[in-house]
Scaffold this motif. Structure first.
Motif, PDB file in Angstrom:
ATOM      1  N   HIS A 175    -111.849 -86.407 -15.958  1.00 27.82           N
ATOM      2  CA  HIS A 175    -111.560 -86.003 -14.578  1.00 27.82           C
ATOM      3  C   HIS A 175    -111.768 -84.490 -14.413  1.00 27.82           C
ATOM      4  O   HIS A 175    -112.360 -84.032 -13.428  1.00 27.82           O
ATOM      5  CB  HIS A 175    -110.134 -86.392 -14.195  1.00 27.82           C
ATOM      6  CG  HIS A 175    -109.718 -85.894 -12.845  1.00 27.82           C
ATOM      7  ND1 HIS A 175    -110.279 -86.362 -11.682  1.00 27.82           N
ATOM      8  CD2 HIS A 175    -108.836 -84.933 -12.474  1.00 27.82           C
ATOM      9  CE1 HIS A 175    -109.746 -85.723 -10.655  1.00 27.82           C
ATOM     10  NE2 HIS A 175    -108.870 -84.851 -11.099  1.00 27.82           N
ATOM     11  N   GLN A 234    -114.304 -82.284 -12.113  1.00 25.88           N
ATOM     12  CA  GLN A 234    -113.893 -81.189 -11.217  1.00 25.88           C
ATOM     13  C   GLN A 234    -114.670 -79.907 -11.494  1.00 25.88           C
ATOM     14  O   GLN A 234    -114.888 -79.095 -10.603  1.00 25.88           O
ATOM     15  CB  GLN A 234    -112.393 -80.889 -11.408  1.00 25.88           C
ATOM     16  CG  GLN A 234    -111.460 -82.054 -11.131  1.00 25.88           C
ATOM     17  CD  GLN A 234    -111.376 -82.367  -9.657  1.00 25.88           C
ATOM     18  OE1 GLN A 234    -110.928 -81.555  -8.874  1.00 25.88           O
ATOM     19  NE2 GLN A 234    -111.864 -83.537  -9.272  1.00 25.88           N
ATOM     20  N   ASP A 260    -103.035 -79.098  -8.028  1.00 25.85           N
ATOM     21  CA  ASP A 260    -104.152 -80.013  -8.278  1.00 25.85           C
ATOM     22  C   ASP A 260    -104.830 -79.735  -9.618  1.00 25.85           C
ATOM     23  O   ASP A 260    -105.783 -80.422  -9.993  1.00 25.85           O
ATOM     24  CB  ASP A 260    -105.170 -79.961  -7.121  1.00 25.85           C
ATOM     25  CG  ASP A 260    -105.717 -78.565  -6.896  1.00 25.85           C
ATOM     26  OD1 ASP A 260    -105.123 -77.611  -7.441  1.00 25.85           O
ATOM     27  OD2 ASP A 260    -106.720 -78.429  -6.189  1.00 25.85           O
ATOM     28  N   ILE A 290    -101.974 -82.190 -14.340  1.00 28.65           N
ATOM     29  CA  ILE A 290    -102.226 -83.631 -14.422  1.00 28.65           C
ATOM     30  C   ILE A 290    -101.294 -84.273 -15.450  1.00 28.65           C
ATOM     31  O   ILE A 290    -101.274 -83.870 -16.622  1.00 28.65           O
ATOM     32  CB  ILE A 290    -103.697 -83.908 -14.833  1.00 28.65           C
ATOM     33  CG1 ILE A 290    -104.656 -83.168 -13.890  1.00 28.65           C
ATOM     34  CG2 ILE A 290    -103.987 -85.411 -14.841  1.00 28.65           C
ATOM     35  CD1 ILE A 290    -106.077 -83.065 -14.418  1.00 28.65           C
ATOM     36  N   TYR A 341     -99.921 -82.622  -6.829  1.00 26.16           N
ATOM     37  CA  TYR A 341     -99.788 -82.933  -8.260  1.00 26.16           C
ATOM     38  C   TYR A 341    -100.535 -84.232  -8.568  1.00 26.16           C
ATOM     39  O   TYR A 341    -100.512 -85.172  -7.784  1.00 26.16           O
ATOM     40  CB  TYR A 341     -98.298 -83.059  -8.609  1.00 26.16           C
ATOM     41  CG  TYR A 341     -98.024 -83.621  -9.987  1.00 26.16           C
ATOM     42  CD1 TYR A 341     -98.226 -82.841 -11.118  1.00 26.16           C
ATOM     43  CD2 TYR A 341     -97.567 -84.927 -10.155  1.00 26.16           C
ATOM     44  CE1 TYR A 341     -97.977 -83.358 -12.384  1.00 26.16           C
ATOM     45  CE2 TYR A 341     -97.318 -85.444 -11.408  1.00 26.16           C
ATOM     46  CZ  TYR A 341     -97.521 -84.654 -12.521  1.00 26.16           C
ATOM     47  OH  TYR A 341     -97.289 -85.174 -13.769  1.00 26.16           O
ATOM     48  N   LYS A 342    -101.187 -84.266  -9.722  1.00 27.71           N
ATOM     49  CA  LYS A 342    -101.976 -85.448 -10.089  1.00 27.71           C
ATOM     50  C   LYS A 342    -101.372 -86.166 -11.298  1.00 27.71           C
ATOM     51  O   LYS A 342    -100.746 -85.522 -12.145  1.00 27.71           O
ATOM     52  CB  LYS A 342    -103.402 -85.025 -10.442  1.00 27.71           C
ATOM     53  CG  LYS A 342    -104.218 -84.522  -9.266  1.00 27.71           C
ATOM     54  CD  LYS A 342    -105.564 -84.033  -9.763  1.00 27.71           C
ATOM     55  CE  LYS A 342    -106.427 -83.532  -8.613  1.00 27.71           C
ATOM     56  NZ  LYS A 342    -107.662 -82.893  -9.112  1.00 27.71           N
ATOM     57  N   VAL A 359    -107.069 -91.726 -11.343  1.00 28.99           N
ATOM     58  CA  VAL A 359    -106.291 -90.516 -11.071  1.00 28.99           C
ATOM     59  C   VAL A 359    -105.681 -90.679  -9.684  1.00 28.99           C
ATOM     60  O   VAL A 359    -106.379 -91.042  -8.731  1.00 28.99           O
ATOM     61  CB  VAL A 359    -107.173 -89.245 -11.098  1.00 28.99           C
ATOM     62  CG1 VAL A 359    -106.327 -87.996 -10.853  1.00 28.99           C
ATOM     63  CG2 VAL A 359    -107.904 -89.132 -12.427  1.00 28.99           C
ATOM     64  N   GLN A 360    -104.380 -90.453  -9.601  1.00 28.37           N
ATOM     65  CA  GLN A 360    -103.709 -90.511  -8.308  1.00 28.37           C
ATOM     66  C   GLN A 360    -103.119 -89.135  -8.000  1.00 28.37           C
ATOM     67  O   GLN A 360    -102.792 -88.375  -8.903  1.00 28.37           O
ATOM     68  CB  GLN A 360    -102.636 -91.601  -8.301  1.00 28.37           C
ATOM     69  CG  GLN A 360    -101.594 -91.471  -9.398  1.00 28.37           C
ATOM     70  CD  GLN A 360    -100.588 -92.603  -9.417  1.00 28.37           C
ATOM     71  OE1 GLN A 360    -100.806 -93.655  -8.841  1.00 28.37           O
ATOM     72  NE2 GLN A 360     -99.461 -92.384 -10.063  1.00 28.37           N
ATOM     73  N   GLN A 361    -102.994 -88.846  -6.722  1.00 26.35           N
ATOM     74  CA  GLN A 361    -102.491 -87.527  -6.314  1.00 26.35           C
ATOM     75  C   GLN A 361    -101.344 -87.706  -5.333  1.00 26.35           C
ATOM     76  O   GLN A 361    -101.414 -88.559  -4.440  1.00 26.35           O
ATOM     77  CB  GLN A 361    -103.628 -86.728  -5.675  1.00 26.35           C
ATOM     78  CG  GLN A 361    -103.257 -85.277  -5.408  1.00 26.35           C
ATOM     79  CD  GLN A 361    -104.469 -84.424  -5.087  1.00 26.35           C
ATOM     80  OE1 GLN A 361    -105.443 -84.913  -4.511  1.00 26.35           O
ATOM     81  NE2 GLN A 361    -104.437 -83.157  -5.457  1.00 26.35           N
ATOM     82  N   TRP A 362    -100.326 -86.882  -5.507  1.00 23.50           N
ATOM     83  CA  TRP A 362     -99.129 -87.007  -4.670  1.00 23.50           C
ATOM     84  C   TRP A 362     -99.336 -86.328  -3.316  1.00 23.50           C
ATOM     85  O   TRP A 362     -99.691 -85.158  -3.246  1.00 23.50           O
ATOM     86  CB  TRP A 362     -97.922 -86.396  -5.376  1.00 23.50           C
ATOM     87  CG  TRP A 362     -96.638 -86.491  -4.602  1.00 23.50           C
ATOM     88  CD1 TRP A 362     -95.910 -85.470  -4.104  1.00 23.50           C
ATOM     89  CD2 TRP A 362     -95.918 -87.685  -4.259  1.00 23.50           C
ATOM     90  NE1 TRP A 362     -94.779 -85.941  -3.472  1.00 23.50           N
ATOM     91  CE2 TRP A 362     -94.768 -87.298  -3.547  1.00 23.50           C
ATOM     92  CE3 TRP A 362     -96.139 -89.049  -4.466  1.00 23.50           C
ATOM     93  CZ2 TRP A 362     -93.837 -88.215  -3.052  1.00 23.50           C
ATOM     94  CZ3 TRP A 362     -95.216 -89.965  -3.973  1.00 23.50           C
ATOM     95  CH2 TRP A 362     -94.089 -89.543  -3.281  1.00 23.50           C
ATOM     96  N   TRP A 374     -98.423 -91.820  -3.254  1.00 26.55           N
ATOM     97  CA  TRP A 374     -99.502 -91.523  -4.182  1.00 26.55           C
ATOM     98  C   TRP A 374    -100.804 -92.008  -3.559  1.00 26.55           C
ATOM     99  O   TRP A 374    -100.853 -93.107  -3.006  1.00 26.55           O
ATOM    100  CB  TRP A 374     -99.289 -92.249  -5.511  1.00 26.55           C
ATOM    101  CG  TRP A 374     -98.184 -91.690  -6.331  1.00 26.55           C
ATOM    102  CD1 TRP A 374     -96.922 -92.198  -6.453  1.00 26.55           C
ATOM    103  CD2 TRP A 374     -98.218 -90.523  -7.161  1.00 26.55           C
ATOM    104  NE1 TRP A 374     -96.166 -91.421  -7.306  1.00 26.55           N
ATOM    105  CE2 TRP A 374     -96.942 -90.385  -7.745  1.00 26.55           C
ATOM    106  CE3 TRP A 374     -99.196 -89.571  -7.460  1.00 26.55           C
ATOM    107  CZ2 TRP A 374     -96.630 -89.346  -8.617  1.00 26.55           C
ATOM    108  CZ3 TRP A 374     -98.880 -88.540  -8.328  1.00 26.55           C
ATOM    109  CH2 TRP A 374     -97.612 -88.432  -8.894  1.00 26.55           C
ATOM    110  N   SER A 398    -109.741 -91.370  -7.479  1.00 22.10           N
ATOM    111  CA  SER A 398    -110.915 -91.577  -8.342  1.00 22.10           C
ATOM    112  C   SER A 398    -111.213 -93.070  -8.445  1.00 22.10           C
ATOM    113  O   SER A 398    -110.378 -93.909  -8.102  1.00 22.10           O
ATOM    114  CB  SER A 398    -110.645 -91.028  -9.753  1.00 22.10           C
ATOM    115  OG  SER A 398    -109.814 -91.924 -10.463  1.00 22.10           O
TER     116      SER A 398
END
Lengths: 430, 328
Positions: free
Chosen positions: A153, A157, A246, A249, A270-271, A382-385, A392, A396
């Motif tokens: 991931h 990026q 970001d 992780i 936050y991931k 990958v999840q992001q808050w 969430w 990805s």
């Protein structure tokens, strides 16, 4: 005369009914009390509720009722072993220890007793090698996969180049937290990033030293292998030093609502990795609400439905139920034993069609278990808050771990275990 | 000045402020031990319970909602109010006073004259009871604690030190707030014990139980008073630590951080709890800064207990504890 007739009628009825099928017993080594209860409860609820759903909606698994036997471990390894000893004689088909420490203790015991263990996303990583660990399964993903997925991931990026980058690993100073170190070191050799190791003492309430170090060293990314109170404290400390969220992780055990909510809006961005989808936008959750929660048969009060750890419990239960069906299919009986269950687990194949049919479309990765591969394909997301939405968001596609790095490590570690324990690896070509 | 010096200065300052946080926990132990020679194993759980109660009252959570719902088939969760932080703090303090009263009434009263080890064991039982009771009363989910405490880097300190040294030091605003609160708490405690009738009674009991009883001081009243104050200190500690991590059951483990402070500062000295906390805080942080990287890090817990052990060997009563003199 009358008595003889009644006895004869009863005997005839028994013969006609055939032998009564025993329930399918799924022990749940849960922790609803103690310092980690906030994480243990949603998982245990999800695990129990899915089996209740099968019983209430479908009449069980292929018509045989499932029975969840819960035993409280308090996330304590010794109590976990006691739970195993107390429940193994009740026809337990598969153990879900929900603790890396307990899993390590149960591997030799369960292997000797002939009862399979499933430790999806935790436990002993090298148990993926089914030639050595006949009774242990850790599909669909393991910690080393997690380390590789995180790096992939970051590569994505950074435009595919990590040369000269600095990546810190903030980890719980335990066997669990140390799991990804070797993989990350190997990946550092491959991609040319600098790895910085920052252990945090249990329980992780005080992390000032580590975050001052991060502030001074200015790593480009921070990876976290935390659990319990360590996670929210780390996220708060990251916010305190204005570390970009970001670029922070967590592994899947550092990626639940419990970890981000205490920091409020500061946790935004936050991931965390995961091996199943978050949220309740899946048909199965509508059924759980209808047949289990609203019917007053839920393990809890239904408030956790759709949260990360509840979903993980549902996912683990679904995989166990599918393996039980497979075992019935292979052996042509509904009255399965732990050994048959193991065979079912080893023949388990999760396709997108099957998951959709179960009301969980694209909920988890596709994978096929084999004699040699007990760990699945190593796919994660990958999840992001999103703090504003309180949800969430998956950012990805399914990312596959770097097998060229992980497989040799698994081979090496599992073979060392085989040598230490006098295990002759199975020949999986048969 | 070399950069390393400023880094060390930053670590030391943060260590001192972290030490204050440890002292907040240790103070509760000291007060109870000083007045009754009970090592209160439940002090960490009291901090957890106080923080749970504070959040529960502030957010209008219905106590025992899950139990009530299970029995009566209702769907209660919240009353629908949001109390101002100060009101919630006052109400929580009142709950802790009630708790102190019940502890005296139901436990301590029946154990008067027993060996300290019996009283210690009673507090172990109390800790487990209170943890389960808190779970039943307020639920086990992690709660956000929001009473308006400042948090995050102090930009003022960062920019000022940036101008002076060329390196902006990090200080957490929450730690500064904790230091101010601890300062106020110790001042009020000192004034209370020096200048009030109840405070003098408390000191008399601490000095000599038998003599205090002989002049008509009620031991039971003193116990309620001391446990109430310890409950309030637990509330302050629970708020400060809970602001960092959210209010969750691991919060009770903060007691682990108070033990080396007590070993070092002595079980009977309020200044000892403060100075002990500061020494442990700054010591463990500097040790981690200098030695940690050489030996793999995560040395803080180890260092704190080893330092306390060394102090114990040379000064068993701790830095400020009363010297143990036994005549045969």
């Amino acid at each position: 005369m009358k008595l003889t007739r009644i006895a004869a009628a009863a005997a005839a009825a028994l013969v006609m009914a055939g032998p009564a099928l025993a329930e399918l017993v799924f022990p749940s080594l849960s922790y609803r009390t103690g310092p980690y209860a906030a994480n243990g409860i949603p998982f245990a609820d999800g695990y129990a509720d899915y089996f209740t759903l099968l019983n209430e909606r479908d009449g069980g698994i292929n018509g045989v009722k499932a029975k969840v036997v819960e035993c409280e471990t308090g996330y304590n390894t010794q109590k976990g072993v006691e739970c195993y000893e107390a429940t193994k004689g009740q026809g337990s088909l598969v153990y879900e220890p929900l603790s890396t420490g307990i899993t390590y203790q149960l591997i030799p015991k369960a292997s000797a007793d002939g009862i399979p263990i499933h430790s999806g996303g935790y436990g002993r990583t090298s148990a993926k090698n089914g030639r050595v660990f006949k009774w242990v399964f850790n599909y669909p993903v393991n910690y080393w996969d997690g380390a590789s997925i995180a790096i992939k991931h970051i590569l994505d990026q950074e435009g595919g180049d990590l040369k000269g980058k600095k990546i810190a690993l903030l980890y719980h100073n335990s066997a669990y937290g140390k799991e990804p170190i070797r993989t990350l070191q190997k990946l550092a050799e491959k991609y040319g990033y600098e790895l910085m190791l920052l252990p945090v003492d249990h329980p992780g309430q005080e992390q000032k030293s580590q975050w001052l170090q991060i502030r001074r060293a200015k790593p480009d990314y921070v990876l976290m292998w935390g659990w319990g109170i360590m996670n929210p404290v780390a996220i708060q400390e990251a916010a305190n030093i204005n570390f970009p969220m970001d670029h922070f992780i967590g592994i899947w055990w550092s990626g639940s609502e419990n970890d981000v909510k205490p920091a409020g809006m500061k946790a935004d961005g936050y991931k965390a990795l995961s091996f199943h989808m978050p949220g309740d936008d899946f048909p199965v959750f509508k059924d759980i609400r209808k047949y289990v929660v609203d019917a007053g048969k839920a393990a809890g009060n239904g408030e956790y439905v759709g949260t990360v750890l509840y979903n993980r419990g549902v996912y683990a239960a679904m995989l166990a139920a599918e393996a039980a069906k497979k075992a019935m299919e292979i052996h042509g009986t509904k009255d399965i034993t732990p050994a048959m269950m193991r065979d079912g687990m080893e023949a388990l194949e999760m396709t997108s069609e099957r998951m959709a049919a179960l009301g969980l479309p694209n909920f988890g990765p596709e994978f096929k278990v084999t004699c040699a591969n007990h760990g699945g394909n190593g796919l994660g997301i990958v999840q992001q808050w999103d703090a504003k939405a309180g949800k969430w968001k998956v950012i990805s596609d399914w990312i596959e771990s770097d097998k060229s790095v992980i497989d040799p490590l698994i081979e090496e570690d599992s073979m060392a275990y085989a040598k230490e324990n006098g295990i002759t690896p199975r020949d999986c070509k048969e | 000045m070399p950069e390393q010096f400023y880094f060390a200065l930053e670590v030391a300052l943060n260590g001192l402020l972290t030490g204050v946080m440890y002292s907040l926990v240790a103070l509760g132990f000291v007060l109870i031990y000083k007045s009754s020679e009970i090592f209160n194993y439940a002090q960490g759980v009291m901090a957890l319970f106080a923080a749970l109660t504070l959040v529960g009252l502030q957010t209008g959570q219905v106590p025992f909602a899950e139990l009530i719902n299970a029995i009566f088939g209702t769907h209660l969760s919240h009353f629908g109010w949001q109390l101002p932080p100060l009101v919630a703090i006052v109400l929580t303090a009142a709950v802790m006073v009630l708790f102190a009263f019940l502890v005296e009434r139901l436990i301590l009263r029946h154990l008067v004259g027993q060996e300290p080890i019996i009283l210690f064991m009673a507090t172990i039982g109390l800790a487990y009871f209170l943890e389960g009771f808190g779970d039943l009363m307020w639920g086990s989910e992690i709660k956000k604690l929001d009473i308006g405490l400042p948090q995050g880097i102090s930009e003022t300190v960062e920019s000022l030190t940036g101008k002076w040294f060329g390196y902006g030091l990090f200080i957490d605003k929450l730690d500064i707030a904790a230091a101010v609160v601890a300062g106020i708490l110790v001042t009020v405690l000192t004034l209370f014990s020096q200048y009030t009738k109840q405070g003098r009674a408390l000191r008399a009991v601490a000095d000599d139980h038998q003599a205090a009883l002989s002049v008509g001081i009620s031991l039971r009243f003193i116990w309620v008073l001391v446990w109430s104050i310890a409950g309030f200190i637990a509330l302050v500690a629970g708020v400060m630590w809970g602001a960092k991590s959210g209010v969750q059951f691991s919060l009770s483990l903060i007691a682990l951080k108070a033990l080396p402070v007590l070993m070092l500062g002595g079980f009977t000295s309020i200044p000892g709890a403060i100075v002990g906390g500061l020494i442990i805080g700054v010591g463990e942080k500097l040790f981690e800064f200098w030695v940690g990287p050489l030996i793999g890090g995560a040395t803080e817990n180890w260092f704190a207990y080893v330092l306390a052990l060394i102090f114990l060997v040379f000064r068993p009563q701790g830095l400020f504890g009363e010297k143990i003199i036994e005549r045969v």
